[in-house]
Enzyme design. Structure first.
Site, PDB file in Angstrom:
ATOM      1  CG  LEU A 287      -1.992  -1.045   1.346  1.00 26.80           C
ATOM      2  CD1 LEU A 287      -2.578  -1.058   2.759  1.00 26.80           C
ATOM      3  CD2 LEU A 287      -3.082  -0.775   0.314  1.00 26.80           C
ATOM      4  CB  SER A 288      -0.036   4.713  -0.895  1.00 28.23           C
ATOM      5  OG  SER A 288       0.524   5.993  -0.758  1.00 28.23           O
ATOM      6  N   GLY A 289       2.427   4.340   1.431  1.00 31.77           N
ATOM      7  CA  GLY A 289       2.767   4.651   2.819  1.00 31.77           C
ATOM      8  C   GLY A 289       3.249   3.461   3.636  1.00 31.77           C
ATOM      9  CB  CYS A 290       3.344  -0.199   3.095  1.00 30.66           C
ATOM     10  SG  CYS A 290       4.273  -0.607   1.597  1.00 30.66           S
ATOM     11  N   GLY A 291       6.015   1.920   3.226  1.00 30.03           N
ATOM     12  CA  GLY A 291       7.463   2.021   3.447  1.00 30.03           C
ATOM     13  C   GLY A 291       8.328   1.300   2.425  1.00 30.03           C
ATOM     14  CE  LYS A 292       5.092   0.768  -2.658  1.00 29.44           C
ATOM     15  NZ  LYS A 292       4.170   1.337  -1.682  1.00 29.44           N
TER      16      LYS A 292
ATOM     17  CB  SER B 140       3.164  -3.223  -8.411  1.00 30.88           C
ATOM     18  OG  SER B 140       3.936  -3.501  -7.249  1.00 30.88           O
TER      19      SER B 140
END
Lengths: 227, 227
Positions: free
Chosen positions: A41-46, A131
């Site tokens: 998710l957006s903001g998960c820290g990828k 993605s």
């Protein structure tokens, strides 16, 4: 048919081509090329995690590189508006990438193709894109050599990601100002059998980075660090 | 707007991003990233020369990689037919690359963008494509950092290239079986001020490779070889 479009080159058979193979490169550097495909998710820290791993690999002399929005959205996968001035409106409309389902599919496809080139160069490519669709990730896996696609699911509950919301995007999505936002009004399809799952809600990036590095050692992608 | 399409990622500002800069990479390897953009007629020896240089650089521990038809035409710049099975006909028609003027322009644009990513990774990218149009090459030069685009004109008279004709393409073009073939019924626009010009008609690839390597040393892209 061979004047600038692909396939557009010929090899003079009377000249011997001294190609450096991928195996040559990997022998010289002592590590393998591969693609660490971070998804979540957006903001998960990828992106944070990918950069932390890149730094650790770099410090060990391992060749790696992060592909993320910062370095593809101005060039390879530029939006139509960015292509218009140099290439014209018609060209920009066809090849520039927006936010339709088809555009998002091509976005991931191009990133996968570039990551593949990096892996062929013996480099560990780290890609950091939401993605969200399984089929798009699986399509990248399918074009890579067996074992080269390492799916890293950066797992965190929606509430945690939304709580971080560094760019205020979740807030806009909740307000209906952004449509089709992953986790809000568009699905995130969890990987079914990712090579690595890390829990970014409860553990700090340094620990997660160490976990991924340990995986790379166990998988024989990089040498184990001398004690 | 940020769910898989570009820009599609966020950075959690509470996590410190340990980004490895290009300067970090160049310090670690002792050489610069850049793009050696080989251009010239079909059969002039671009790919052979690029591979000979790649081999010499690799032997010196310099990170380099060749981008040519062999590794982009099956992936990043695949023809529509190759994309249809996995992505469908409509998608393939839009993003697959054929031989129209627009398709050839996008072919070179994508290659330039990927070469730029390699240069940002501190790698010397060697691209071997006819790239007959000045405007397309200049567009790549414009997106690269100043000094990163090194245009290498691999010069040989048409008669020499046509005499080699390793794939029989000139023969087909003369017979009218291929339309729009560079040098026959489509123009090759010579570089006006290339960084390097090599004469591939009268000198062997080893000598030309040495010449380009010497240029890279003089330009400070790579260290001079210890005597």
């Amino acid at each position: 048919m061979n004047h600038g479009g692909p396939p557009d080159d010929t090899v003079d058979v009377r000249w011997h081509a001294h190609a450096v193979t991928r195996a040559d490169r990997e022998r010289a550097t002592g590590h393998k090329g591969c693609v660490l495909w971070f998804t979540g998710l957006s903001g998960c820290g990828k992106s944070t995690l990918a950069n932390a791993i890149d730094q650790r690999l770099n410090a060990r002399g391992v060749r790696s590189f992060v592909l993320d929005g910062d370095n593809v959205r101005l060039g390879l996968n530029a939006a139509p508006a960015l292509l218009t001035e140099r290439h014209g409106a018609e060209f920009a409309k066809r090849f520039g990438l927006g936010f339709s389902a088809q555009d998002r599919e091509e976005n991931i496809r191009r990133i996968g193709a570039v990551a593949e080139l990096f892996s062929q160069a013996g480099i560990i490519a780290l890609t950091a894109f939401i993605s969200p669709y399984r089929c798009d990730r699986d399509a990248v896996r399918a074009v890579l050599a067996p074992g080269d696609f390492v799916e890293v699911y950066v797992k965190a509950p929606l509430a945690v990601c939304e709580g971080r919301d560094p760019k205020g995007l979740y807030k806009k999505a909740r307000a209906g100002e952004i449509k089709g936002f992953t986790g809000i009004d568009d699905p995130y399809e969890e990987p079914l059998s990712p090579e690595i799952v890390v829990d970014s809600a409860s553990r700090p990036p340094d620990e997660l980075a160490a976990e991924v590095i340990a995986w790379l050692e166990r998988a024989g992608k990089i040498a184990a660090r001398p004690a």
